[in-house]
Design a protein around this motif. Sequence first.
Motif, mmCIF file in Angstrom:
data_model
loop_
_atom_site.group_PDB
_atom_site.id
_atom_site.type_symbol
_atom_site.label_atom_id
_atom_site.label_comp_id
_atom_site.label_asym_id
_atom_site.label_seq_id
_atom_site.Cartn_x
_atom_site.Cartn_y
_atom_site.Cartn_z
ATOM 1 N N UNK A 32 0.839 -1.205 0.000
ATOM 2 C CA UNK A 32 0.000 0.000 0.000
ATOM 3 C C UNK A 32 0.871 1.251 0.000
ATOM 4 N N UNK A 33 1.865 1.293 0.875
ATOM 5 C CA UNK A 33 2.730 2.468 0.975
ATOM 6 C C UNK A 33 3.482 2.704 -0.329
ATOM 7 N N UNK A 34 3.831 1.624 -1.027
ATOM 8 C CA UNK A 34 4.574 1.748 -2.285
ATOM 9 C C UNK A 34 3.774 2.443 -3.379
ATOM 10 N N UNK A 35 2.450 2.552 -3.219
ATOM 11 C CA UNK A 35 1.634 3.251 -4.219
ATOM 12 C C UNK A 35 2.002 4.732 -4.301
ATOM 13 N N UNK A 36 2.640 5.235 -3.249
ATOM 14 C CA UNK A 36 3.024 6.643 -3.237
ATOM 15 C C UNK A 36 4.482 6.867 -3.562
ATOM 16 N N UNK A 189 13.312 7.129 6.754
ATOM 17 C CA UNK A 189 12.312 7.779 5.916
ATOM 18 C C UNK A 189 11.024 7.944 6.726
ATOM 19 N N UNK A 190 10.333 9.061 6.519
ATOM 20 C CA UNK A 190 9.081 9.307 7.244
ATOM 21 C C UNK A 190 8.030 8.237 6.968
ATOM 22 N N UNK A 191 8.188 7.483 5.878
ATOM 23 C CA UNK A 191 7.200 6.451 5.548
ATOM 24 C C UNK A 191 7.094 5.389 6.640
ATOM 25 N N UNK A 192 8.126 5.284 7.483
ATOM 26 C CA UNK A 192 8.064 4.302 8.555
ATOM 27 C C UNK A 192 6.920 4.627 9.524
ATOM 28 N N UNK A 193 6.538 5.898 9.601
ATOM 29 C CA UNK A 193 5.420 6.275 10.476
ATOM 30 C C UNK A 193 4.120 5.689 9.936
ATOM 31 N N UNK A 194 3.928 5.753 8.614
ATOM 32 C CA UNK A 194 2.745 5.136 8.017
ATOM 33 C C UNK A 194 2.709 3.644 8.300
ATOM 34 N N UNK A 195 3.871 3.001 8.173
ATOM 35 C CA UNK A 195 3.957 1.562 8.399
ATOM 36 C C UNK A 195 3.576 1.209 9.831
ATOM 37 N N UNK A 250 -4.379 8.960 7.493
ATOM 38 C CA UNK A 250 -5.219 9.387 6.371
ATOM 39 C C UNK A 250 -4.502 9.155 5.045
ATOM 40 N N UNK A 251 -3.193 9.419 5.026
ATOM 41 C CA UNK A 251 -2.430 9.188 3.801
ATOM 42 C C UNK A 251 -2.408 7.706 3.463
ATOM 43 N N UNK A 252 -2.223 6.869 4.469
ATOM 44 C CA UNK A 252 -2.230 5.426 4.224
ATOM 45 C C UNK A 252 -3.586 4.995 3.668
ATOM 46 N N UNK A 253 -4.673 5.518 4.232
ATOM 47 C CA UNK A 253 -6.009 5.177 3.735
ATOM 48 C C UNK A 253 -6.179 5.592 2.280
ATOM 49 N N UNK A 254 -5.656 6.766 1.929
ATOM 50 C CA UNK A 254 -5.752 7.243 0.546
ATOM 51 C C UNK A 254 -4.959 6.338 -0.390
ATOM 52 N N UNK A 255 -3.778 5.903 0.041
ATOM 53 C CA UNK A 255 -2.962 5.014 -0.792
ATOM 54 C C UNK A 255 -3.609 3.641 -0.925
ATOM 55 N N UNK A 256 -4.349 3.222 0.097
ATOM 56 C CA UNK A 256 -5.085 1.952 -0.016
ATOM 57 C C UNK A 256 -6.152 2.067 -1.093
ATOM 58 N N UNK A 257 -6.787 3.230 -1.211
ATOM 59 C CA UNK A 257 -7.779 3.428 -2.273
ATOM 60 C C UNK A 257 -7.109 3.445 -3.639
ATOM 61 N N UNK A 258 -5.906 4.007 -3.707
ATOM 62 C CA UNK A 258 -5.155 4.000 -4.967
ATOM 63 C C UNK A 258 -4.855 2.560 -5.374
ATOM 64 N N UNK A 259 -4.411 1.742 -4.412
ATOM 65 C CA UNK A 259 -4.133 0.340 -4.725
ATOM 66 C C UNK A 259 -5.387 -0.343 -5.259
ATOM 67 N N UNK A 260 -6.526 -0.104 -4.605
ATOM 68 C CA UNK A 260 -7.773 -0.740 -5.024
ATOM 69 C C UNK A 260 -8.164 -0.305 -6.429
ATOM 70 N N UNK A 261 -7.981 0.980 -6.731
ATOM 71 C CA UNK A 261 -8.299 1.470 -8.066
ATOM 72 C C UNK A 261 -7.420 0.801 -9.112
#
Length: 296
Positions: A32-36, A189-195, A250-261
Amino acid sequence: MTEPALAHTTEFGRMYSRSLSEPPAVPSITTVIAQGSTSLDGWHSYMAASAVVKHPGLGQALGNQAQLKTIVKEASRASERYRDAAAERGTRVHFYCEQVALRALEQPHQLAEAREKLAEHGEHQFADRFDEWWQLYQVKPLAAEITVWNHELGYAGTLDLVASIGGRLCLIDYKTKNTDRDGQVKQLDDKVVMQLVAGMKAEESLVDAGRGEWEPWAYGEQPLLLGVAVGQTEVRPMRANPDVLPQHWYKFCALRRVWQTNYDVAAAGRALLPIAPPPMQASGAHAVPAGQPAHN
């Protein structure tokens, strides 16, 4: 790092299933995070150019087109070789960290083998620094390599460690890092916070992969989220700022929607289809395409 039993590599990235007998159902946290992810074209180009300049046969190849082509071809894969080597090293370091926790939990472990594998690759300093950090912070593990699941949003993942440090419940993610010129490990990387926040928001954790048995997630109530950079010269833990957790969620949730799309688009079928020319129509002695005027 032990490969999670329920994780599968698919055309849509890493996905998780509910049991060993079920197909993949949801994407992993890292997928999911990789979508961004941003473009790495500049880094790939730099790695290739650097490989050409540093090639030991460059001087001899100057003026020889065939040899230069060989060097360029080898250099074009420099970023892939670097990435693969870093991933293999990260796997060895994570595996060692897991074995330290398993030993502390009095569970079966392969600590000696994990340290020996690091030593074989000249990486024993990672183990040395990690042991120092473990003792200094008086880490008391509760669970190592624990797989979690979120039904509401639809994702799963495996957390490196759940532990108590200084009386605080902590969710921990290890990141193997290089050392900079000052002898310090490079920044996380700040992405670790999303994880970490995605792990915190889990609803269940795995009990038995074969039976597909799960239990309510027991460690999601206000834990301290720690990204731990493990290097050869030091181990640097960094805590996620609690004030920014909602935004990263919220960013993680948005990226999950990107993955689904992206998943839905791929599953819908081919986006472009071939088209044949229009049929020919007979007009007198001459055949003309349909829709075109006939000429006498």
